[in-house]
Design a protein around this motif. Structure first.
Motif, PDB file in Angstrom:
ATOM      1  N   ARG A  59       0.838  -1.199   0.000  1.00 47.10           N
ATOM      2  CA  ARG A  59       0.000   0.000   0.000  1.00 47.10           C
ATOM      3  C   ARG A  59       0.876   1.254   0.000  1.00 47.10           C
ATOM      4  O   ARG A  59       0.606   2.208  -0.721  1.00 47.10           O
ATOM      5  N   GLU A  68       1.210   4.088  -2.908  1.00 50.98           N
ATOM      6  CA  GLU A  68       0.954   5.485  -2.515  1.00 50.98           C
ATOM      7  C   GLU A  68       2.093   6.390  -2.990  1.00 50.98           C
ATOM      8  O   GLU A  68       1.851   7.446  -3.594  1.00 50.98           O
ATOM      9  N   THR A  74     -16.139  -2.136  -4.282  1.00 53.15           N
ATOM     10  CA  THR A  74     -16.144  -1.351  -3.044  1.00 53.15           C
ATOM     11  C   THR A  74     -15.573  -2.192  -1.903  1.00 53.15           C
ATOM     12  O   THR A  74     -15.647  -3.420  -1.940  1.00 53.15           O
ATOM     13  N   PRO A  75     -15.022  -1.523  -0.871  1.00 55.26           N
ATOM     14  CA  PRO A  75     -14.513  -2.287   0.281  1.00 55.26           C
ATOM     15  C   PRO A  75     -15.564  -3.246   0.853  1.00 55.26           C
ATOM     16  O   PRO A  75     -15.261  -4.402   1.143  1.00 55.26           O
ATOM     17  N   GLN A  84     -15.260  -7.452   1.068  1.00 53.87           N
ATOM     18  CA  GLN A  84     -15.166  -8.129   2.358  1.00 53.87           C
ATOM     19  C   GLN A  84     -16.260  -9.168   2.567  1.00 53.87           C
ATOM     20  O   GLN A  84     -16.155 -10.001   3.448  1.00 53.87           O
ATOM     21  N   THR A 139      -7.241  -6.736   2.326  1.00 57.43           N
ATOM     22  CA  THR A 139      -7.832  -5.395   2.407  1.00 57.43           C
ATOM     23  C   THR A 139      -6.805  -4.346   1.986  1.00 57.43           C
ATOM     24  O   THR A 139      -7.122  -3.430   1.216  1.00 57.43           O
ATOM     25  N   GLU A 140      -5.571  -4.476   2.472  1.00 59.57           N
ATOM     26  CA  GLU A 140      -4.523  -3.516   2.134  1.00 59.57           C
ATOM     27  C   GLU A 140      -4.170  -3.572   0.645  1.00 59.57           C
ATOM     28  O   GLU A 140      -3.951  -2.525   0.019  1.00 59.57           O
ATOM     29  N   GLU A 169      -6.230  -4.481  -1.735  1.00 56.01           N
ATOM     30  CA  GLU A 169      -7.380  -3.881  -2.424  1.00 56.01           C
ATOM     31  C   GLU A 169      -7.322  -2.361  -2.346  1.00 56.01           C
ATOM     32  O   GLU A 169      -7.606  -1.665  -3.331  1.00 56.01           O
ATOM     33  N   GLU A 170      -6.915  -1.830  -1.197  1.00 61.21           N
ATOM     34  CA  GLU A 170      -6.764  -0.373  -1.052  1.00 61.21           C
ATOM     35  C   GLU A 170      -5.673   0.137  -1.983  1.00 61.21           C
ATOM     36  O   GLU A 170      -5.827   1.199  -2.608  1.00 61.21           O
ATOM     37  N   ARG A 173      -7.090   0.234  -5.450  1.00 59.82           N
ATOM     38  CA  ARG A 173      -8.012   1.379  -5.608  1.00 59.82           C
ATOM     39  C   ARG A 173      -7.242   2.686  -5.777  1.00 59.82           C
ATOM     40  O   ARG A 173      -7.634   3.547  -6.556  1.00 59.82           O
ATOM     41  N   ARG A 174      -6.138   2.820  -5.048  1.00 56.31           N
ATOM     42  CA  ARG A 174      -5.302   4.030  -5.158  1.00 56.31           C
ATOM     43  C   ARG A 174      -4.679   4.103  -6.551  1.00 56.31           C
ATOM     44  O   ARG A 174      -4.644   5.170  -7.178  1.00 56.31           O
ATOM     45  N   ASP A 196      -7.330   5.086  -9.041  1.00 60.85           N
ATOM     46  CA  ASP A 196      -7.609   6.514  -8.934  1.00 60.85           C
ATOM     47  C   ASP A 196      -6.572   7.323  -9.724  1.00 60.85           C
ATOM     48  O   ASP A 196      -6.919   8.247 -10.466  1.00 60.85           O
TER      49      ASP A 196
END
Length: 146
Positions: free
Chosen positions: A12, A16, A54-55, A59, A127-128, A130-131, A134-135, A138
């Motif tokens: 992540r 970033e 979506t989160p 999940q 989850t991380e 997936e985040e 998503r970043r 974006d």
């Protein structure tokens, strides 16, 4: 920290930093995306959006399904990488590198203990990842119109 960490948190963080670097380069006109870059960025952004929803929706899925989606996201980046050159290729290459831990994950129990080195990460790492995706999505969406 950084690429060698192989943990969800590292992934992540790597994405970033990569996203911020790309956004800075575009803002400062150090990277002026071509029409081809726009097309590829839009396509990959759409692909990533399709596989990592979506989160909440993610999940509710089984780990094996989530892992499949993460691998699809990795594949979308890798496939796009085959058709681009210059800054777009370097950006996607770095993104693929950051996402490589996904390739060493498994969601199914190991029969006989032979897994080709695959590990079963805690769900938090899904989850991380997936985040991170998503970043990335974006940033690619912004790149598509830069």
């Amino acid at each position: 920290m950084g690429m060698g960490m192989g943990m969800g948190m590292g992934m992540r963080q790597d994405i970033e930093e990569l996203a911020k670097e790309a956004e800075w380069q575009i803002r400062e006109h150090k990277w002026v995306p071509t029409a081809d870059d726009h097309t590829v960025a839009a396509r990959v952004a759409a692909d990533l959006r399709a596989v990592v929803g979506t989160p909440r929706s993610q999940q509710e899925l089984f780990a094996v399904t989530r892992l499949g989606h993460l691998r699809e996201a990795f594949a979308a980046v890798a496939i796009a990488l085959a058709s681009v050159h210059g800054p777009m290729a370097w950006f996607l290459g770095a993104a693929a590198t950051a996402l490589t831990p996904i390739l060493h994950w498994r969601a199914l129990p190991a029969l006989h203990g032979h897994t080709f080195g695959a590990i079963s990460p805690p769900l938090q790492q899904y989850t991380e990842a997936e985040e991170a995706i998503r970043r990335l999505q974006d940033t690619l969406a912004r790149l598509a119109t830069a």
